[in-house]
Write an enzyme that holds these catalytic residues in place. Structure first.
Site, PDB file in Angstrom:
ATOM      1  N   ASP A 113       0.837  -1.204   0.000  1.00  0.00           N
ATOM      2  CA  ASP A 113       0.000   0.000   0.000  1.00  0.00           C
ATOM      3  C   ASP A 113       0.874   1.257   0.000  1.00  0.00           C
ATOM      4  O   ASP A 113       0.541   2.262  -0.635  1.00  0.00           O
ATOM      5  CB  ASP A 113      -0.913   0.011   1.240  1.00  0.00           C
ATOM      6  CG  ASP A 113      -2.172   0.822   1.035  1.00  0.00           C
ATOM      7  OD1 ASP A 113      -2.228   1.606   0.074  1.00  0.00           O
ATOM      8  OD2 ASP A 113      -3.105   0.674   1.847  1.00  0.00           O
ATOM      9  N   HIS A 146      -7.835  -0.685   8.968  1.00  0.00           N
ATOM     10  CA  HIS A 146      -6.834  -0.220   7.996  1.00  0.00           C
ATOM     11  C   HIS A 146      -7.087   1.273   7.785  1.00  0.00           C
ATOM     12  O   HIS A 146      -7.936   1.656   6.979  1.00  0.00           O
ATOM     13  CB  HIS A 146      -7.055  -1.029   6.707  1.00  0.00           C
ATOM     14  CG  HIS A 146      -6.186  -0.677   5.555  1.00  0.00           C
ATOM     15  ND1 HIS A 146      -5.149  -1.489   5.132  1.00  0.00           N
ATOM     16  CD2 HIS A 146      -6.203   0.369   4.689  1.00  0.00           C
ATOM     17  CE1 HIS A 146      -4.576  -0.959   4.067  1.00  0.00           C
ATOM     18  NE2 HIS A 146      -5.197   0.172   3.774  1.00  0.00           N
ATOM     19  N   HIS A 149      -5.960   5.068   6.768  1.00  0.00           N
ATOM     20  CA  HIS A 149      -5.039   6.036   6.161  1.00  0.00           C
ATOM     21  C   HIS A 149      -5.132   7.301   7.009  1.00  0.00           C
ATOM     22  O   HIS A 149      -6.139   7.544   7.685  1.00  0.00           O
ATOM     23  CB  HIS A 149      -5.418   6.274   4.698  1.00  0.00           C
ATOM     24  CG  HIS A 149      -5.024   5.119   3.808  1.00  0.00           C
ATOM     25  ND1 HIS A 149      -3.898   5.123   3.053  1.00  0.00           N
ATOM     26  CD2 HIS A 149      -5.598   3.908   3.617  1.00  0.00           C
ATOM     27  CE1 HIS A 149      -3.782   3.972   2.404  1.00  0.00           C
ATOM     28  NE2 HIS A 149      -4.811   3.207   2.734  1.00  0.00           N
ATOM     29  N   CYS A 160       0.671   9.837  -2.828  1.00  0.00           N
ATOM     30  CA  CYS A 160       1.463  10.204  -3.992  1.00  0.00           C
ATOM     31  C   CYS A 160       1.777  11.691  -3.935  1.00  0.00           C
ATOM     32  O   CYS A 160       0.873  12.506  -3.774  1.00  0.00           O
ATOM     33  CB  CYS A 160       0.664   9.880  -5.240  1.00  0.00           C
ATOM     34  SG  CYS A 160       1.466  10.461  -6.720  1.00  0.00           S
ATOM     35  N   ASN A 185      -0.818   5.192   4.984  1.00  0.00           N
ATOM     36  CA  ASN A 185      -1.433   4.539   6.143  1.00  0.00           C
ATOM     37  C   ASN A 185      -0.833   5.115   7.419  1.00  0.00           C
ATOM     38  O   ASN A 185       0.202   5.767   7.392  1.00  0.00           O
ATOM     39  CB  ASN A 185      -1.111   3.041   6.133  1.00  0.00           C
ATOM     40  CG  ASN A 185      -1.747   2.317   4.983  1.00  0.00           C
ATOM     41  OD1 ASN A 185      -1.214   2.317   3.889  1.00  0.00           O
ATOM     42  ND2 ASN A 185      -2.881   1.703   5.215  1.00  0.00           N
TER      43      ASN A 185
HETATM   44  P1  HMG Z   1      -9.656  -4.389 -16.554  1.00  0.00           P
HETATM   45  O1  HMG Z   1      -9.033  -3.430 -17.506  1.00  0.00           O
HETATM   46  O2  HMG Z   1     -11.124  -4.346 -16.366  1.00  0.00           O
HETATM   47  O3  HMG Z   1      -9.197  -5.894 -16.772  1.00  0.00           O
HETATM   48  O4  HMG Z   1      -8.959  -4.148 -15.153  1.00  0.00           O
HETATM   49  P2  HMG Z   1      -9.225  -6.836 -18.006  1.00  0.00           P
HETATM   50  O5  HMG Z   1      -9.509  -8.190 -17.439  1.00  0.00           O
HETATM   51  O6  HMG Z   1     -10.109  -6.282 -19.078  1.00  0.00           O
HETATM   52  O7  HMG Z   1      -7.710  -6.800 -18.502  1.00  0.00           O
HETATM   53  C1  HMG Z   1      -7.098  -5.636 -19.010  1.00  0.00           C
HETATM   54  C2  HMG Z   1      -5.607  -5.871 -19.143  1.00  0.00           C
HETATM   55  O8  HMG Z   1      -5.033  -6.083 -17.846  1.00  0.00           O
HETATM   56  C3  HMG Z   1      -5.261  -7.118 -19.967  1.00  0.00           C
HETATM   57  O9  HMG Z   1      -4.025  -6.853 -20.594  1.00  0.00           O
HETATM   58  C4  HMG Z   1      -5.052  -8.161 -18.902  1.00  0.00           C
HETATM   59  O10 HMG Z   1      -4.183  -9.199 -19.329  1.00  0.00           O
HETATM   60  C5  HMG Z   1      -4.389  -7.368 -17.804  1.00  0.00           C
HETATM   61  P3  HMG Z   1      -3.940  -6.408 -22.141  1.00  0.00           P
HETATM   62  O11 HMG Z   1      -4.647  -7.515 -22.867  1.00  0.00           O
HETATM   63  O12 HMG Z   1      -4.675  -5.088 -22.211  1.00  0.00           O
HETATM   64  O13 HMG Z   1      -2.484  -6.295 -22.394  1.00  0.00           O
HETATM   65  N1  HMG Z   1      -4.618  -7.936 -16.474  1.00  0.00           N
HETATM   66  C6  HMG Z   1      -3.643  -8.237 -15.603  1.00  0.00           C
HETATM   67  N2  HMG Z   1      -2.301  -8.116 -15.676  1.00  0.00           N
HETATM   68  C7  HMG Z   1      -1.589  -8.522 -14.592  1.00  0.00           C
HETATM   69  N3  HMG Z   1      -2.156  -9.024 -13.480  1.00  0.00           N
HETATM   70  C8  HMG Z   1      -3.480  -9.146 -13.380  1.00  0.00           C
HETATM   71  C9  HMG Z   1      -4.286  -8.756 -14.474  1.00  0.00           C
HETATM   72  N4  HMG Z   1      -5.595  -8.752 -14.689  1.00  0.00           N
HETATM   73  C10 HMG Z   1      -5.798  -8.257 -15.926  1.00  0.00           C
HETATM   74  N5  HMG Z   1      -4.017  -9.638 -12.270  1.00  0.00           N
HETATM   75  C11 HMG Z   1      -8.203  -5.026 -13.023  1.00  0.00           C
HETATM   76  C12 HMG Z   1      -9.361  -4.896 -14.016  1.00  0.00           C
HETATM   77  C13 HMG Z   1      -8.785  -5.538 -11.727  1.00  0.00           C
HETATM   78  C14 HMG Z   1      -7.171  -5.994 -13.574  1.00  0.00           C
HETATM   79  C15 HMG Z   1      -7.559  -3.629 -12.859  1.00  0.00           C
HETATM   80  O14 HMG Z   1      -8.566  -2.712 -12.586  1.00  0.00           O
HETATM   81  C16 HMG Z   1      -6.532  -3.593 -11.769  1.00  0.00           C
HETATM   82  O15 HMG Z   1      -5.471  -4.200 -11.878  1.00  0.00           O
HETATM   83  N6  HMG Z   1      -6.839  -2.857 -10.672  1.00  0.00           N
HETATM   84  C17 HMG Z   1      -5.947  -2.813  -9.539  1.00  0.00           C
HETATM   85  C18 HMG Z   1      -6.099  -1.522  -8.850  1.00  0.00           C
HETATM   86  C19 HMG Z   1      -5.225  -1.517  -7.626  1.00  0.00           C
HETATM   87  O16 HMG Z   1      -4.265  -2.264  -7.493  1.00  0.00           O
HETATM   88  N7  HMG Z   1      -5.556  -0.613  -6.689  1.00  0.00           N
HETATM   89  C20 HMG Z   1      -4.813  -0.479  -5.485  1.00  0.00           C
HETATM   90  C21 HMG Z   1      -5.028  -1.593  -4.531  1.00  0.00           C
HETATM   91  S1  HMG Z   1      -6.541  -1.449  -3.608  1.00  0.00           S
HETATM   92  C22 HMG Z   1      -6.160  -0.388  -2.300  1.00  0.00           C
HETATM   93  O17 HMG Z   1      -5.112   0.197  -2.287  1.00  0.00           O
HETATM   94  C23 HMG Z   1      -7.116  -0.274  -1.161  1.00  0.00           C
HETATM   95  C24 HMG Z   1      -6.648  -1.018   0.093  1.00  0.00           C
HETATM   96  O18 HMG Z   1      -5.392  -0.560   0.518  1.00  0.00           O
HETATM   97  C25 HMG Z   1      -7.660  -0.835   1.220  1.00  0.00           C
HETATM   98  C26 HMG Z   1      -8.018   0.640   1.461  1.00  0.00           C
HETATM   99  O19 HMG Z   1      -7.128   1.445   1.771  1.00  0.00           O
HETATM  100  O20 HMG Z   1      -9.199   0.935   1.335  1.00  0.00           O
HETATM  101  C27 HMG Z   1      -6.536  -2.517  -0.179  1.00  0.00           C
HETATM  102 MG    MG Z   2      -5.032   1.171   1.755  1.00  0.00          MG
END
Ligand code: HMG
Ligand code: MG
Length: 299
Positions: A11, A202, A204, A235, A244
């Site tokens: 995170d 959790h 922030h 950022c 956090n």
């Molecule tokens: P999408 O665009 O809807 O996915 O994204 P898709 O299935 O249509 O795929 C698009 C492209 O992504 C494709 O590649 C896939 O292969 C690739 P392309 O054909 O365009 O070259 N792809 C992946 N590549 C690597 N690993 C994967 C993967 N899945 C698809 N697993 C998706 C949907 C969920 C993938 C995208 O929105 C995403 O990766 N989101 C992540 C966002 C993120 O990490 N946010 C931060 C974490 S959450 C957070 O911080 C909150 C937390 O701390 C708690 C809090 O504070 O509240 C946990």
């Molecule tokens: Mg978080």
């Protein structure tokens, strides 16, 4: 004994604009474990287009020295991420959903219900590989797009995550807007769907409330807290984003309360100092800064 889940390497670093070398991530994780942390979220297997900083998570897992008894976990959004986690020999994954519809779409490009369907499949597959699954709910005390979020929505998503077999649900105040009484009310509302022993918090620290919120939720029976060394996160180019709560501050507070964490504050502060030096930043941990000042006076 209070469980602390260190989320700095995931995170904290996920928002860093400059790519942090794999070796530095590995050193950070190893230093955190050496300081006594037993749960470290090391990275995420998400789309590199969405979060470029996490693109090297596989390399991090390949290099990090794993100490028995420590959980080195990773965030996964879908089956594709889980497959990579399995390939990397990860034994615990975290799935994430949100209590806000708009945040869900912005963060993972689908609705809450679609995400729960998707995560149910991820959880089943992970369990069939003997992995532990943790769940996150974002926006539990407010959403950057929708403002206030109904507690019933938080309880519903948390309950769904528990229902799919998440052993722990971490309640995320993503934008750090919560205040202590509201945090207590939120946790109590969630206990209608998930037992308190299965919940973590959790926070922030955007509005400076994280430590107060933690103390308040400890009073409700919470025994697991997420934190990020040196308050990593946020950022410098994204207005309003904040890290956090700093792990050093949590450990200092718990030490003072006589609550055991198993973490050595001095070693933890060194881990925080080193990563901040590499990033060219000053820590946001008040405890780490106080400890450093104290040391300087002693020299
Ligand atoms: P999408 O665009 O809807 O996915 O994204 P898709 O299935 O249509 O795929 C698009 C492209 O992504 C494709 O590649 C896939 O292969 C690739 P392309 O054909 O365009 O070259 N792809 C992946 N590549 C690597 N690993 C994967 C993967 N899945 C698809 N697993 C998706 C949907 C969920 C993938 C995208 O929105 C995403 O990766 N989101 C992540 C966002 C993120 O990490 N946010 C931060 C974490 S959450 C957070 O911080 C909150 C937390 O701390 C708690 C809090 O504070 O509240 C946990
Ligand atoms: Mg978080």
């Amino acid at each position: 004994m209070m469980k602390i889940v260190e989320v700095g390497p995931r995170d904290g670093l996920q928002n860093e604009p400059g790519l942090v070398p794999v070796a530095a991530k590995v050193s950070l994780i190893e230093a955190l474990v050496d300081a006594g942390l037993r749960h470290v979220e090391c990275g995420s297997f998400v789309s590199a287009k969405w979060v470029p900083q996490m693109a090297d998570t596989s390399a991090v897992f390949a290099k990090v020295r794993r100490v028995p008894g420590v959980s080195y976990s990773a965030l996964v959004p879908n089956l594709m991420g889980l497959a990579e986690a399995i390939r990397c020999g990860v034994s615990e994954v975290a799935v994430f959903a949100a209590a806000s519809e708009t945040f869900s779409r912005r963060n993972i490009n689908c609705s809450i219900d679609e995400s729960l369907d998707r995560l149910g499949a991820v959880a089943n597959e992970a369990k069939s590989h003997g992995m532990r699954v943790r769940g996150y709910v974002s926006c539990v005390l407010g959403c950057p797009y929708e403002g206030e979020i109904a507690l019933a929505a938080v309880a519903r998503v948390a309950g769904a995550l528990a229902g799919m077999g998440c052993y722990e649900i971490s309640l995320g105040d993503t934008i750090g807007v919560g205040t202590p009484r509201k945090a207590q009310d939120m946790v109590r509302a969630v206990t209608r769907t998930v037992p308190i022993k299965q919940l973590a918090v959790h926070f922030h620290d955007t509005w400076g409330q994280a430590l107060a919120n933690i103390l308040a939720t400890l009073e409700t029976g919470i025994e697991a807290v997420d934190a990020s060394v040196a308050g990593l996160g946020g950022c410098p180019y994204a207005k309003g984003a904040s890290g956090n709560v700093a792990t050093e501050d949590v450990v200092y507070m718990l030490d003072g309360l006589g609550v055991d964490t198993g973490v050595n504050l001095e070693k933890l502060a060194v881990a925080g100092r080193d990563i901040m030096q590499l990033l060219g930043r000053t820590t946001t941990s008040k405890a780490a800064a106080a400890l450093a000042a104290l040391k300087e006076n002693l020299v």
